[in-house]
Design an enzyme around this catalytic site. Sequence first.
Site, short mmCIF file in Angstrom:
data_model
loop_
_atom_site.label_atom_id
_atom_site.label_comp_id
_atom_site.label_asym_id
_atom_site.label_seq_id
_atom_site.Cartn_x
_atom_site.Cartn_y
_atom_site.Cartn_z
N LYS A 95 -0.20 -128.69 64.12
CA LYS A 95 -1.09 -129.61 64.82
C LYS A 95 -0.64 -131.05 64.75
CE LYS A 95 -3.98 -126.37 66.06
NZ LYS A 95 -4.13 -125.95 67.47
N SER A 337 -3.60 -117.96 59.06
CA SER A 337 -3.09 -117.81 60.43
C SER A 337 -1.61 -117.47 60.43
CB SER A 337 -3.36 -119.07 61.25
OG SER A 337 -2.63 -120.17 60.75
#
Length: 408
Positions: A95, A337
Amino acid sequence: RPLGVTPISHRKHTMFALATQNVATQKVALGGRSVRTRRVAPARRAVSVTPKARMYDNILETIGDTPVIKINRLAPEGVTIYAKAEFFNPCSSVKDRLALAVITDAERRGVLKKGDTVVEATSGNTGIAVAMVCAQRGYDCVICMAEPFSVERRKIMRMLGAKVIVTPKAGKGTGMVAKAEELCAKHGWFLCSQFENDANPAYHASTTGPEILQDFAGKQLDYFVTGYGTGGTFQGVGKVLRVARPDCKIILLEPEAAGLIASGIKSERKASGAPAGSHPAFAPHPIQGWTPDFIPKVLEDAQAMNLYDELVPITGAEAIETAQKLARMEGIFTGISGGANMAGALKVAEKAPKGSVILTILADTSERYMSTPLYESIAADMNEEELEIAKSTPSFQLLPDAEPVLQM
């Protein structure tokens, strides 16, 4: 490299061989620009490696160009699996790319100016990345995050100077998005809109995708496997691979408990593209960063481009178990994840022809999951085996229900 970001390399080797094949094909995917071939490390041997000295003007220049790492003990025989380790970014997640892209794009468009406040709704990693970019650029930062996400993330964002607004668990992801929109409407703040912002996938198409092409220049790549949060990595990398490596199959993953794409039902949207409500197929799942309770606009756009060949469900238990195996068998320290993506890669490997090469993404680090189910089975105190080791020599023993032993 777009948005004024200088390309960098984290590779630190003393001897190299150039990989130069397939350059013409990759040049097409990069809009005619030349491909910078990545230097490949020789076979492992006992050498002393001296890091290459380099100085950077600011922390944001270190974003991107993350390494691709071979999976050795966990990969099945006859299939090669690689992982692109996005935790090498400065705030330890993929991110970081998104935050830099969205804020730099807003500055260039003139909608974000000195003295402004930046707001985002996030499960944590985007908020951490936005807080980092705001700290470096001098903006105030407000993050809206739903209650279930790990407390470590709240503390990291506050350490970076952000204000963190925690929204009720029952409101889910749509609730935190609505709160962010409400705050921006009242105060005139800038909303990043990561789930709808085209700067998100565009940055991956200009950086993450070309990095993969460079790493696999002249090499086999049969499958690219990824889950989705906003869908930015999936769309950006998928567009590049469809052009440059059309034989590479793209496998999209989502939580088995929250099969939004599998349901075939679209998310209702506001005029802005933001979700108008919670998706009927959503159920809570432990894969933080994956699949909010709506289909992001960025992901829906990618669906319209037919960017995936197969949709594979992943359970929370598979994600957690695989993340733990990556740590214990490969020394790779990634979050839930990342475990989910690797679990997907392993499922693809079970059916793939012998000799296949698979690439997946490890989105972040394990350290921001210590209060989550990923660490539930990991005790802080010594277990029986550790106590036996401690008692095997006489000094400095700290045993339950006993006085500490200090003698040498």
